[in-house]
Design a protein around this motif. Structure first.
Motif, PDB file in Angstrom:
ATOM      1  N   LEU B 130       0.843  -1.199   0.000  1.00 16.49           N
ATOM      2  CA  LEU B 130       0.000   0.000   0.000  1.00 16.49           C
ATOM      3  C   LEU B 130       0.875   1.244   0.000  1.00 16.49           C
ATOM      4  O   LEU B 130       2.053   1.197   0.374  1.00 16.49           O
ATOM      5  N   ALA B 134      -1.492   4.924   4.017  1.00 22.99           N
ATOM      6  CA  ALA B 134      -2.351   3.919   4.675  1.00 22.99           C
ATOM      7  C   ALA B 134      -2.032   3.822   6.164  1.00 22.99           C
ATOM      8  O   ALA B 134      -2.860   3.367   6.956  1.00 22.99           O
ATOM      9  N   PHE B 139      -7.887   1.961   9.978  1.00 20.16           N
ATOM     10  CA  PHE B 139      -9.011   1.421   9.217  1.00 20.16           C
ATOM     11  C   PHE B 139     -10.240   1.431  10.121  1.00 20.16           C
ATOM     12  O   PHE B 139     -10.144   1.149  11.318  1.00 20.16           O
ATOM     13  N   SER B 146      -7.144  -4.626   3.609  1.00 19.65           N
ATOM     14  CA  SER B 146      -7.459  -3.814   2.437  1.00 19.65           C
ATOM     15  C   SER B 146      -8.079  -4.714   1.374  1.00 19.65           C
ATOM     16  O   SER B 146      -7.488  -5.742   0.998  1.00 19.65           O
ATOM     17  N   GLU B 193     -13.100  -1.226   2.798  1.00 21.53           N
ATOM     18  CA  GLU B 193     -12.037  -0.215   2.662  1.00 21.53           C
ATOM     19  C   GLU B 193     -10.815  -0.761   1.902  1.00 21.53           C
ATOM     20  O   GLU B 193     -10.395  -1.895   2.131  1.00 21.53           O
ATOM     21  N   SER B 194     -10.280   0.093   1.052  1.00 21.62           N
ATOM     22  CA  SER B 194      -8.983  -0.198   0.424  1.00 21.62           C
ATOM     23  C   SER B 194      -7.885   0.455   1.263  1.00 21.62           C
ATOM     24  O   SER B 194      -6.805  -0.103   1.457  1.00 21.62           O
ATOM     25  N   TYR B 195      -8.178   1.667   1.707  1.00 22.80           N
ATOM     26  CA  TYR B 195      -7.310   2.444   2.602  1.00 22.80           C
ATOM     27  C   TYR B 195      -8.197   2.900   3.773  1.00 22.80           C
ATOM     28  O   TYR B 195      -9.432   2.774   3.688  1.00 22.80           O
ATOM     29  N   CYS B 203     -11.177  -1.660  -6.411  1.00 18.40           N
ATOM     30  CA  CYS B 203     -10.846  -2.822  -5.588  1.00 18.40           C
ATOM     31  C   CYS B 203     -12.088  -3.649  -5.269  1.00 18.40           C
ATOM     32  O   CYS B 203     -12.042  -4.879  -5.280  1.00 18.40           O
TER      33      CYS B 203
END
Lengths: 99, 397
Positions: B130, B134, B139, B146, B193-195, B203
């Protein structure tokens, strides 16, 4: 195109020789950059930069490539048009030069 | 007026230049036309794909070459390292499905990449692949994961299993699917969430495709979840102005940080083909309307609708005036190939020949302007098809 071949350093821009010399200059510089292997350094286009002078070399290659592909042929064609004009209507160029 | 042009040397020169430009520029693209058979074939692997794949297989089988290539990309963006792996494995998966004789060549490379990627994630954590930001926030969903990582690894595993199943990969694939489903279903709009507090449709759509591949392979059925996801996306994630799905938003789905963008929507439309082909097609054509452009016959794509907007890490550098985005243009190959848009594809390949600086090497063609992720996306765009066709044809009883 007049019978006398002007020096590349004295040919005015908006003349057939002026266009021809500039087109040849672009092609020559691009050929030199290509032979020097600068094509390898064009990855700056996708953001993969070396962060150093190699990026500048890549940019230089890219600029001369674009000039060689898009501008040089236009200059060559324009030179040919002007040469034809001068050959078939020589009085036009003589009158304009007299002005 | 004409007399003035005729007798003024500068005017004559300019007129000659304009006439020459009018003659040259509309036809220059003809010098870059490629035979469609080079990059498109309904029943075999096109020569360009073989050439790109050959070079990348060499990269993945030579540790030193691979180290140099990955270092170059990681120094700019760790995501690129990860995405190059994923797109390359997905490409090899499609090549193996298209031509079963390729299986002995592609499977060891796919396995090596999958094993190393899973190992690196296990040893170094998700942050290894990432971008640094990040780490700046937590998160929202714990423990931190992720869907960028889970989705793409799951799709690698899934496409590998489509060629030839393996018990250990089945376990890994099912684990990732369970994690993704759990987190997506906990999300207010069914996205994970991706980040930190940042959901990317890129994603999430890859995640959906990986789940669908799992359904095909293992006989599970997440049709009801896909239906709810689509309903939620159409309700919460459609940009009102363009009708295109947005790119990034917070976990609640109430705050959109990035609207429709080329580097996202082309892939999203491709992934949604296995979830809802009609909706995917509609999204592709809406994106094409807003993002496709050309310059004297050379096709390319904007990152943002109408070409307005700034460059960022996803768009790649944007060439001023014509607003060409390298990231969006690269993924536009995938969009156009997925939806068999030959007109756009032809113009994109012209641009590739003109602006990507191909260089034949002993190991295959190298696009000097590209990088490993760009090559892998291009390869995937050429090879894609067999996996999706297999899934859409349904499980054999």
């Amino acid at each position: 195109m007049t019978d006398q071949i002007p020096s590349p350093f004295k040919a005015r821009l908006f003349t057939s020789w002026g266009f021809l010399y500039r087109a040849l200059l672009i092609i020559f510089v691009f050929a030199m950059l290509h032979l020097a292997g600068l094509r390898e350094y064009t990855s700056f286009i996708t953001g993969t930069t070396s962060g150093g002078y190699l990026d500048l070399l890549g940019m230089t290659y890219f600029i001369f490539y674009a000039l060689a592909v898009f501008l040089a042929p236009i200059l060559l064609l324009a030179a040919a048009f002007l040469a034809l004009l001068e050959r078939f209507w020589p009085h036009v160029s003589m009158q304009s030069e007299a002005k | 007026m004409l007399k003035k042009i005729f007798f003024c040397p500068v005017c004559r020169g300019i007129a000659a230049l304009l006439l020459a430009a009018a003659l040259w520029l509309p036809f220059v693209h003809l010098f870059y036309d490629q035979s469609a058979a080079n990059y498109h074939s309904p029943d075999k692997i096109p020569p360009l794909a073989m050439s790109i794949a050959a070079r990348h297989i060499a990269l993945w089988t030579d540790p030193e070459l691979r180290r140099l290539e990955l270092e170059k990309m990681r120094s700019r963006n760790a995501e690129w390292d990860f995405m190059a792996r994923c797109f390359f494995v997905w490409s090899l998966g499609n090549m193996g499905l298209r031509d079963p004789e390729m299986k002995p060549t592609v499977l060891p490379v796919m396995d090596a990449i999958i094993d190393e990627t899973v190992r690196l994630e296990k040893e170094q954590g998700i942050h290894f692949f990432l971008m640094p930001y990040a780490k700046y926030n937590e998160f929202k969903m714990q423990p931190p994961r992720s869907i960028f990582i889970d989705g793409e690894i799951a799709l690698m595993l899934g496409l590998r299993r489509l060629i030839e199943d393996r018990d250990d990969y089945r376990t890994l694939h099912r684990e990732r699917i369970d994690v993704m489903l759990d987190r997506m279903q906990k999300g207010p709009i069914l996205c994970a969430e991706s980040y930190p507090d940042e959901c990317w449709l890129f994603c999430n759509s890859v995640g959906l495709a990986a789940i669908k591949v799992g359904d095909f392979l293992d006989g599970t059925d997440h049709g009801e979840f896909f239906g709810r996801w689509l309903e939620s996306a159409k309700k919460n994630l459609i940009d009102k102005e363009t009708g295109i799905l947005v790119s990034a938003f917070d976990l609640s789905g109430k705050s959109v940080s990035d609207g429709p963008e080329g580097s996202t929507i082309w892939l999203v439309a491709h992934c949604l083909q296995v979830i809802d082909p009609e909706f995917a097609r509609e999204q592709y054509w809406l994106a094409r309307k807003q993002l496709k452009s050309s310059f004297f016959g050379f096709g390319y794509a904007y990152e943002w609708p109408g070409g307005k907007g700034h460059d960022d890490v996803d768009s790649g550098p944007i060439i001023p005036i014509i607003n060409l985005s390298a990231g969006s243009t690269g993924l536009a190959f995938l969009g156009a190939a997925s939806f068999n848009d030959q007109e756009y594809l032809t113009s994109l390949y012209r641009s590739l020949e003109m602006g990507a600086f191909p260089l034949p090497t002993g190991q295959g063609v190298k696009y000097c302007a590209s990088n490993a992720v760009g090559d892998a996306v291009l390869l995937y765009s050429i090879t894609q098809g067999p996996a999706w066709q297999k899934i859409l044809s349904g499980r054999q009883p």
